[in-house]
Design a protein around this motif. Structure first.
Motif, PDB file in Angstrom:
ATOM      1  N   ILE A 117      19.516  -1.235  -4.758  1.00 32.47           N
ATOM      2  CA  ILE A 117      19.760   0.196  -4.996  1.00 32.47           C
ATOM      3  C   ILE A 117      19.963   0.450  -6.485  1.00 32.47           C
ATOM      4  O   ILE A 117      19.403   1.394  -7.054  1.00 32.47           O
ATOM      5  N   PHE A 118      20.734  -0.403  -7.121  1.00 27.57           N
ATOM      6  CA  PHE A 118      20.981  -0.300  -8.562  1.00 27.57           C
ATOM      7  C   PHE A 118      19.672  -0.397  -9.344  1.00 27.57           C
ATOM      8  O   PHE A 118      19.418   0.390 -10.255  1.00 27.57           O
ATOM      9  N   GLN A 119      18.820  -1.347  -8.978  1.00 29.51           N
ATOM     10  CA  GLN A 119      17.551  -1.539  -9.667  1.00 29.51           C
ATOM     11  C   GLN A 119      16.630  -0.334  -9.496  1.00 29.51           C
ATOM     12  O   GLN A 119      16.025   0.132 -10.462  1.00 29.51           O
ATOM     13  N   ILE A 120      16.530   0.182  -8.280  1.00 26.43           N
ATOM     14  CA  ILE A 120      15.676   1.341  -8.032  1.00 26.43           C
ATOM     15  C   ILE A 120      16.172   2.549  -8.820  1.00 26.43           C
ATOM     16  O   ILE A 120      15.376   3.272  -9.441  1.00 26.43           O
ATOM     17  N   ALA A 121      17.483   2.755  -8.830  1.00 20.37           N
ATOM     18  CA  ALA A 121      18.042   3.893  -9.570  1.00 20.37           C
ATOM     19  C   ALA A 121      17.781   3.758 -11.067  1.00 20.37           C
ATOM     20  O   ALA A 121      17.335   4.720 -11.718  1.00 20.37           O
ATOM     21  N   ASN A 173       8.232 -11.570  -7.534  1.00 14.31           N
ATOM     22  CA  ASN A 173       8.083 -11.265  -6.111  1.00 14.31           C
ATOM     23  C   ASN A 173       8.257 -12.518  -5.264  1.00 14.31           C
ATOM     24  O   ASN A 173       8.885 -12.475  -4.201  1.00 14.31           O
ATOM     25  N   VAL A 174       7.718 -13.637  -5.721  1.00 15.43           N
ATOM     26  CA  VAL A 174       7.877 -14.901  -4.991  1.00 15.43           C
ATOM     27  C   VAL A 174       9.355 -15.294  -4.955  1.00 15.43           C
ATOM     28  O   VAL A 174       9.878 -15.700  -3.903  1.00 15.43           O
ATOM     29  N   MET A 175      10.046 -15.153  -6.076  1.00 14.90           N
ATOM     30  CA  MET A 175      11.473 -15.487  -6.128  1.00 14.90           C
ATOM     31  C   MET A 175      12.287 -14.564  -5.214  1.00 14.90           C
ATOM     32  O   MET A 175      13.210 -15.017  -4.540  1.00 14.90           O
ATOM     33  N   THR A 176      11.930 -13.294  -5.183  1.00 13.61           N
ATOM     34  CA  THR A 176      12.619 -12.357  -4.294  1.00 13.61           C
ATOM     35  C   THR A 176      12.382 -12.728  -2.840  1.00 13.61           C
ATOM     36  O   THR A 176      13.314 -12.726  -2.031  1.00 13.61           O
ATOM     37  N   LEU A 177      11.141 -13.072  -2.505  1.00  7.12           N
ATOM     38  CA  LEU A 177      10.841 -13.492  -1.135  1.00  7.12           C
ATOM     39  C   LEU A 177      11.629 -14.740  -0.766  1.00  7.12           C
ATOM     40  O   LEU A 177      12.176 -14.839   0.344  1.00  7.12           O
ATOM     41  N   MET A 204      -4.131   4.206  -7.131  1.00  2.00           N
ATOM     42  CA  MET A 204      -4.350   3.040  -6.293  1.00  2.00           C
ATOM     43  C   MET A 204      -3.227   2.024  -6.527  1.00  2.00           C
ATOM     44  O   MET A 204      -2.774   1.820  -7.638  1.00  2.00           O
ATOM     45  N   VAL A 205      -2.812   1.382  -5.467  1.00  2.00           N
ATOM     46  CA  VAL A 205      -1.740   0.402  -5.528  1.00  2.00           C
ATOM     47  C   VAL A 205      -2.359  -0.971  -5.754  1.00  2.00           C
ATOM     48  O   VAL A 205      -3.210  -1.415  -4.999  1.00  2.00           O
ATOM     49  N   ASN A 206      -1.919  -1.659  -6.841  1.00  6.28           N
ATOM     50  CA  ASN A 206      -2.439  -3.010  -7.068  1.00  6.28           C
ATOM     51  C   ASN A 206      -1.653  -4.017  -6.240  1.00  6.28           C
ATOM     52  O   ASN A 206      -0.655  -3.693  -5.615  1.00  6.28           O
ATOM     53  N   SER A 207      -2.121  -5.265  -6.232  1.00  4.58           N
ATOM     54  CA  SER A 207      -1.519  -6.272  -5.357  1.00  4.58           C
ATOM     55  C   SER A 207      -0.061  -6.556  -5.693  1.00  4.58           C
ATOM     56  O   SER A 207       0.742  -6.815  -4.799  1.00  4.58           O
ATOM     57  N   VAL A 208       0.307  -6.488  -6.972  1.00  6.39           N
ATOM     58  CA  VAL A 208       1.705  -6.730  -7.357  1.00  6.39           C
ATOM     59  C   VAL A 208       2.592  -5.639  -6.779  1.00  6.39           C
ATOM     60  O   VAL A 208       3.642  -5.908  -6.199  1.00  6.39           O
ATOM     61  N   ASN A 209       2.157  -4.380  -6.904  1.00  3.29           N
ATOM     62  CA  ASN A 209       2.947  -3.277  -6.369  1.00  3.29           C
ATOM     63  C   ASN A 209       2.991  -3.306  -4.847  1.00  3.29           C
ATOM     64  O   ASN A 209       4.006  -2.960  -4.250  1.00  3.29           O
ATOM     65  N   LEU A 210       1.891  -3.696  -4.205  1.00  4.66           N
ATOM     66  CA  LEU A 210       1.853  -3.766  -2.751  1.00  4.66           C
ATOM     67  C   LEU A 210       2.853  -4.796  -2.232  1.00  4.66           C
ATOM     68  O   LEU A 210       3.595  -4.534  -1.288  1.00  4.66           O
ATOM     69  N   ILE A 211       2.887  -5.954  -2.871  1.00  2.00           N
ATOM     70  CA  ILE A 211       3.851  -6.991  -2.464  1.00  2.00           C
ATOM     71  C   ILE A 211       5.270  -6.480  -2.666  1.00  2.00           C
ATOM     72  O   ILE A 211       6.131  -6.650  -1.807  1.00  2.00           O
ATOM     73  N   ALA A 212       5.525  -5.829  -3.790  1.00  2.00           N
ATOM     74  CA  ALA A 212       6.860  -5.285  -4.047  1.00  2.00           C
ATOM     75  C   ALA A 212       7.223  -4.229  -3.010  1.00  2.00           C
ATOM     76  O   ALA A 212       8.373  -4.183  -2.547  1.00  2.00           O
ATOM     77  N   LEU A 213       6.278  -3.384  -2.632  1.00  2.00           N
ATOM     78  CA  LEU A 213       6.541  -2.357  -1.621  1.00  2.00           C
ATOM     79  C   LEU A 213       6.820  -2.974  -0.252  1.00  2.00           C
ATOM     80  O   LEU A 213       7.615  -2.444   0.521  1.00  2.00           O
ATOM     81  N   LEU A 214       6.183  -4.092   0.059  1.00  2.00           N
ATOM     82  CA  LEU A 214       6.455  -4.783   1.317  1.00  2.00           C
ATOM     83  C   LEU A 214       7.791  -5.519   1.281  1.00  2.00           C
ATOM     84  O   LEU A 214       8.463  -5.648   2.306  1.00  2.00           O
ATOM     85  N   LEU A 215       8.165  -6.015   0.102  1.00  2.00           N
ATOM     86  CA  LEU A 215       9.442  -6.711  -0.035  1.00  2.00           C
ATOM     87  C   LEU A 215      10.633  -5.762   0.092  1.00  2.00           C
ATOM     88  O   LEU A 215      11.706  -6.168   0.521  1.00  2.00           O
ATOM     89  N   LEU A 216      10.431  -4.521  -0.279  1.00  2.00           N
ATOM     90  CA  LEU A 216      11.519  -3.538  -0.237  1.00  2.00           C
ATOM     91  C   LEU A 216      12.100  -3.389   1.170  1.00  2.00           C
ATOM     92  O   LEU A 216      13.303  -3.607   1.362  1.00  2.00           O
ATOM     93  N   PRO A 217      11.296  -3.056   2.200  1.00  2.00           N
ATOM     94  CA  PRO A 217      11.888  -2.945   3.539  1.00  2.00           C
ATOM     95  C   PRO A 217      12.385  -4.288   4.074  1.00  2.00           C
ATOM     96  O   PRO A 217      13.389  -4.330   4.790  1.00  2.00           O
ATOM     97  N   LEU A 218      11.702  -5.375   3.721  1.00  2.00           N
ATOM     98  CA  LEU A 218      12.148  -6.691   4.157  1.00  2.00           C
ATOM     99  C   LEU A 218      13.537  -7.000   3.600  1.00  2.00           C
ATOM    100  O   LEU A 218      14.412  -7.496   4.316  1.00  2.00           O
ATOM    101  N   THR A 219      13.748  -6.685   2.338  1.00  2.00           N
ATOM    102  CA  THR A 219      15.050  -6.914   1.713  1.00  2.00           C
ATOM    103  C   THR A 219      16.137  -6.080   2.379  1.00  2.00           C
ATOM    104  O   THR A 219      17.240  -6.568   2.652  1.00  2.00           O
TER     105      THR A 219
END
Length: 153
Positions: A43-47, A124-128, A1-16
């Protein structure tokens, strides 16, 4: 199950990715450089996170250190772009990166009352905020370009 922190991060990924691509495509030099830096560090962070995960290093350990490095890189790029190209929006993005560094330094300190989930939510807030400022800077660059073209006519 995806928690709220991971969900926000997953939504920020395509937005970024979308905002970075938009900045590279439609921005001026400052926004293009910032978009390339944001996309490159993503890309660097994901790798690196994938490598750390494969080595058995938890995100709780690797993410704050990686975030410090990425915040420094992005902060310096935003500062350089803001100063060289007189972009107040990227100057604000530099300030956000400074705040993110402060949060990471606090989280890495001894006797931290900040839990990992709160820390990741703050990141996540700072990234947004950073992505939003890059979007605003790009739209501002487009409007300036249009104004300059209508004044030239």
């Amino acid at each position: 199950m995806v928690n709220s922190v991971n969900l926000i991060a997953l939504l920020l990924l395509p937005l970024t990715v979308l905002v970075s691509g938009f900045a590279i495509w439609k921005g001026r030099a400052a926004e293009r450089m910032s978009g390339i830096a944001l996309l490159g560090t993503l890309i660097f962070q994901i790798a690196l996170m994938s490598v750390f995960r494969a080595l058995g290093v938890t995100a709780r350990v690797s993410a704050p250190m990686l975030d410090v490095a990425i915040s420094l890189i992005l902060g310096l790029v935003f500062l350089w772009a803001a100063l060289k190209h007189n972009s107040r929006w990227l100057g604000f993005a530099f300030i956000v990166q400074g705040a993110e560094l402060t949060i990471s330094a606090y989280f890495l300190g001894p006797d931290v009352p900040l839990t990992a989930s709160v820390y990741f939510r703050l990141l996540n807030v700072m990234t947004l905020l950073t992505v939003s400022l890059l979007a605003v800077a790009t739209v501002h660059a487009i409007l300036l370009r249009r104004r300059e073209s209508t004044q030239a006519d």
